[in-house]
Write a protein that holds these residues in place. Structure first.
Motif, PDB file in Angstrom:
ATOM      1  N   LEU A  89       4.176   6.127  -5.087  1.00  0.00           N
ATOM      2  CA  LEU A  89       4.460   6.217  -6.511  1.00  0.00           C
ATOM      3  C   LEU A  89       3.260   6.669  -7.349  1.00  0.00           C
ATOM      4  O   LEU A  89       3.441   7.236  -8.420  1.00  0.00           O
ATOM      5  CB  LEU A  89       4.943   4.855  -7.032  1.00  0.00           C
ATOM      6  CG  LEU A  89       6.268   4.352  -6.445  1.00  0.00           C
ATOM      7  CD1 LEU A  89       6.620   2.994  -7.036  1.00  0.00           C
ATOM      8  CD2 LEU A  89       7.389   5.352  -6.716  1.00  0.00           C
ATOM      9  N   ALA A  90       2.051   6.401  -6.869  1.00  0.00           N
ATOM     10  CA  ALA A  90       0.887   6.676  -7.723  1.00  0.00           C
ATOM     11  C   ALA A  90      -0.188   7.517  -7.062  1.00  0.00           C
ATOM     12  O   ALA A  90      -1.049   8.047  -7.756  1.00  0.00           O
ATOM     13  CB  ALA A  90       0.265   5.349  -8.186  1.00  0.00           C
ATOM     14  N   GLU A  91      -0.216   7.636  -5.749  1.00  0.00           N
ATOM     15  CA  GLU A  91      -1.225   8.410  -5.023  1.00  0.00           C
ATOM     16  C   GLU A  91      -2.656   8.049  -5.444  1.00  0.00           C
ATOM     17  O   GLU A  91      -3.413   8.882  -5.922  1.00  0.00           O
ATOM     18  CB  GLU A  91      -0.995   9.915  -5.221  1.00  0.00           C
ATOM     19  CG  GLU A  91       0.346  10.397  -4.697  1.00  0.00           C
ATOM     20  CD  GLU A  91       0.524  11.894  -4.867  1.00  0.00           C
ATOM     21  OE1 GLU A  91      -0.383  12.540  -5.421  1.00  0.00           O
ATOM     22  OE2 GLU A  91       1.564  12.418  -4.441  1.00  0.00           O
ATOM     23  N   PRO A  92      -3.051   6.777  -5.281  1.00  0.00           N
ATOM     24  CA  PRO A  92      -4.411   6.389  -5.659  1.00  0.00           C
ATOM     25  C   PRO A  92      -5.433   6.978  -4.699  1.00  0.00           C
ATOM     26  O   PRO A  92      -5.120   7.290  -3.548  1.00  0.00           O
ATOM     27  CB  PRO A  92      -4.379   4.864  -5.544  1.00  0.00           C
ATOM     28  CG  PRO A  92      -3.378   4.624  -4.461  1.00  0.00           C
ATOM     29  CD  PRO A  92      -2.322   5.696  -4.634  1.00  0.00           C
TER      30      PRO A  92
ATOM     31  N   ALA B 125       0.824  -1.210   0.000  1.00  0.00           N
ATOM     32  CA  ALA B 125       0.000   0.000   0.000  1.00  0.00           C
ATOM     33  C   ALA B 125       0.856   1.257   0.000  1.00  0.00           C
ATOM     34  O   ALA B 125       0.592   2.215  -0.740  1.00  0.00           O
ATOM     35  CB  ALA B 125      -0.939  -0.011   1.206  1.00  0.00           C
ATOM     36  N   LEU B 126       1.903   1.274   0.837  1.00  0.00           N
ATOM     37  CA  LEU B 126       2.760   2.455   0.903  1.00  0.00           C
ATOM     38  C   LEU B 126       3.510   2.679  -0.405  1.00  0.00           C
ATOM     39  O   LEU B 126       3.682   3.820  -0.858  1.00  0.00           O
ATOM     40  CB  LEU B 126       3.753   2.306   2.058  1.00  0.00           C
ATOM     41  CG  LEU B 126       3.188   2.563   3.455  1.00  0.00           C
ATOM     42  CD1 LEU B 126       4.227   2.227   4.518  1.00  0.00           C
ATOM     43  CD2 LEU B 126       2.735   4.013   3.602  1.00  0.00           C
ATOM     44  N   THR B 127       3.953   1.594  -1.037  1.00  0.00           N
ATOM     45  CA  THR B 127       4.628   1.730  -2.330  1.00  0.00           C
ATOM     46  C   THR B 127       3.689   2.340  -3.360  1.00  0.00           C
ATOM     47  O   THR B 127       4.063   3.247  -4.120  1.00  0.00           O
ATOM     48  CB  THR B 127       5.121   0.355  -2.813  1.00  0.00           C
ATOM     49  OG1 THR B 127       5.995  -0.208  -1.829  1.00  0.00           O
ATOM     50  CG2 THR B 127       5.883   0.484  -4.133  1.00  0.00           C
ATOM     51  N   THR B 128       2.453   1.855  -3.387  1.00  0.00           N
ATOM     52  CA  THR B 128       1.476   2.423  -4.316  1.00  0.00           C
ATOM     53  C   THR B 128       1.207   3.884  -3.997  1.00  0.00           C
ATOM     54  O   THR B 128       1.130   4.726  -4.904  1.00  0.00           O
ATOM     55  CB  THR B 128       0.167   1.616  -4.252  1.00  0.00           C
ATOM     56  OG1 THR B 128       0.432   0.254  -4.603  1.00  0.00           O
ATOM     57  CG2 THR B 128      -0.871   2.181  -5.210  1.00  0.00           C
ATOM     58  N   GLN B 129       1.039   4.204  -2.716  1.00  0.00           N
ATOM     59  CA  GLN B 129       0.760   5.589  -2.319  1.00  0.00           C
ATOM     60  C   GLN B 129       1.905   6.521  -2.708  1.00  0.00           C
ATOM     61  O   GLN B 129       1.684   7.633  -3.200  1.00  0.00           O
ATOM     62  CB  GLN B 129       0.525   5.659  -0.804  1.00  0.00           C
ATOM     63  CG  GLN B 129      -0.775   5.037  -0.332  1.00  0.00           C
ATOM     64  CD  GLN B 129      -1.983   5.922  -0.577  1.00  0.00           C
ATOM     65  OE1 GLN B 129      -1.859   7.043  -1.062  1.00  0.00           O
ATOM     66  NE2 GLN B 129      -3.163   5.417  -0.267  1.00  0.00           N
TER      67      GLN B 129
END
Length: 429
Positions: A217-220, A211-215
């Protein structure tokens, strides 16, 4: 001479202290979370770039409207042909029949992963009404199990499966909470040593890392821009109860029709017949329902909710029905993809239809309740459905309302056919 206060000697079969068991799991779980998120983000970015080419650059160069009926029908049919070629010719045939595959499962052979990811990317970019979750989870499970088994053969396969599933769900939703809720349902029913939280420890680390990696890099975001519901009353509760139950019945229609649609496509026997015909059907449905009924559905939900009040009840009903049929066709004919995000669009359109018919219903109640009901019917994941409905509302006060609304809807869907088949093609219940 022993005293009364001497500690007893540990028995040979005594379990290790939890701290000594849990701490070594942290680093592998962190790595799994980051890798799972990077694969998801990479496939999503590739699909979005390809989507821009197919739906913006190419039609502009040809002087054709990107969302004209002719282009939608042509593009979806072409996508069916492309995915059919992958299923037919690429080693591994893009994995098993997606109609009988849910979230997670046993690791696939590593050679299946390239074809599965290629088929999923083509479907996402081409406008097929399926999400990325099932193929991404299956691919991450296969890759992480293969690598983990090479590095540490003594670790059970189930441990890598749980870590990969949790990490990918965390990456998909941008929060480890969704993974915790889904896994708590699965793990609570399995025999195992230690408390539930001991068994959730490593998966939560993986989910948090994903989740943190996605947040980062992509800020979903799942923020639909709905007006918040600060002080729900009895009218809001009544509306939530009615809409959730009605949406559950609406979603169940696809579950009852799924085996028949699947059999109809399987009679064609060849992927170069099933998938192009399915693509043509999806193109025709897109021409009827409009461009918002294409693709996985999450961005389209944001566009739908950004114009509350401007859609007529007829338009919303058409979009809900078309998207439901499109999901049914896409899942039946062999396209690789998940069903959660399309179900979110269906539930949103259904909820806004109820709000258009009864304007006194609060938009947050309408959308969250509609999504909750459709997800309960199509996924049979109670915690995931409740979590998604609450996140869309972006209002803590809605959580209590949705918890109550879940109860009658669950009585409607429990024991009914699911939107998943067994290997023989029969509906799971």
């Amino acid at each position: 001479m022993a005293t009364d206060h001497a500690p007893p000697a540990p028995s040979p079969g005594a379990a290790e202290p939890p701290l000594r068991v849990l701490l070594p799991q942290v680093l592998p779980a962190l790595l799994v979370g980051v890798v799972a998120s990077l694969l998801y983000l990479g496939i999503s970015a590739l699909a979005e770039e390809f989507q821009d080419v197919l739906w913006d650059d190419l039609p502009d160069a040809l002087g054709i409207g990107g969302y004209s009926s002719v282009w939608m029908i042509s593009m979806l049919t072409a996508t069916g042909i492309a995915v059919g070629l992958v299923v037919w010719k690429v080693p591994g045939h893009a994995g098993p029949d997606p109609a009988s595959v849910g979230l997670g499962g046993a690791p696939l052979a590593i050679g299946v992963v390239p074809g599965l990811l290629l088929a999923s990317t083509l479907a996402l970019a081409g406008g097929v009404s399926l999400g990325p979750e099932n193929p991404i989870i299956a691919s991450n499970i296969a890759l992480i199990y293969w690598c983990g088994h090479k590095i540490s053969p003594s670790v059970p396969a189930a441990a890598w499966v749980v870590l990969a599933s949790a990490a990918t769900i965390g990456a998909l939703f941008g929060t480890p909470v969704a993974a915790a809720l889904i896994l708590s349902e699965a793990l609570a029913s399995r025999p195992g040593s230690g408390s539930l939280w001991d068994r959730l420890f490593a998966p939560l680390v993986a989910a948090g890392a994903g989740a943190l990696t996605t947040q980062l890099l992509a800020e979903p975001t799942f923020d639909m821009g709905l007006p918040p519901l600060d002080d729900p009353g009895f009218g809001d509760l009544l509306a939530a109860l009615v809409i959730t139950s009605a949406a559950a019945v609406f979603g169940l229609a696809s579950c009852y029709l799924f085996p028949y649609a699947h059999v109809a496509f399987r009679r064609l026997r060849h992927p170069m017949l099933m998938l192009p015909l399915g693509g043509l059907a999806l193109g025709l449905l897109g021409a009827v329902g409009g461009h918002l009924t294409l693709f996985k559905g999450l961005e389209e939900v944001k566009e739908l909710t950004a114009s509350i009040g401007s859609w007529s009840s007829g338009e919303l009903a058409r979009m809900a029905v078309v998207k439901l049929v499109a999901l049914l066709v896409a899942a039946s004919c062999g396209f690789r993809g998940g069903r959660i995000f399309p179900a979110v669009f269906i539930g949103s359109a259904f909820g806004l239809l109820a709000q258009a018919l009864v304007p006194e219903v609060h938009p947050a109640v309408a959308v969250s309740s509609g999504v909750l009901g459709v997800l309960l019917a199509t996924t049979r994941q109670g915690w995931l459905s409740l979590f998604t409905g609450a996140v869309l509302a972006a209002s803590p006060a809605m959580l209590a309302v949705l918890c109550v609304a879940t109860l009658p809807a669950w009585l409607i869907v429990t024991g009914r056919p699911q939107l998943e088949l067994d290997k023989a093609g029969n509906a799971l219940r």
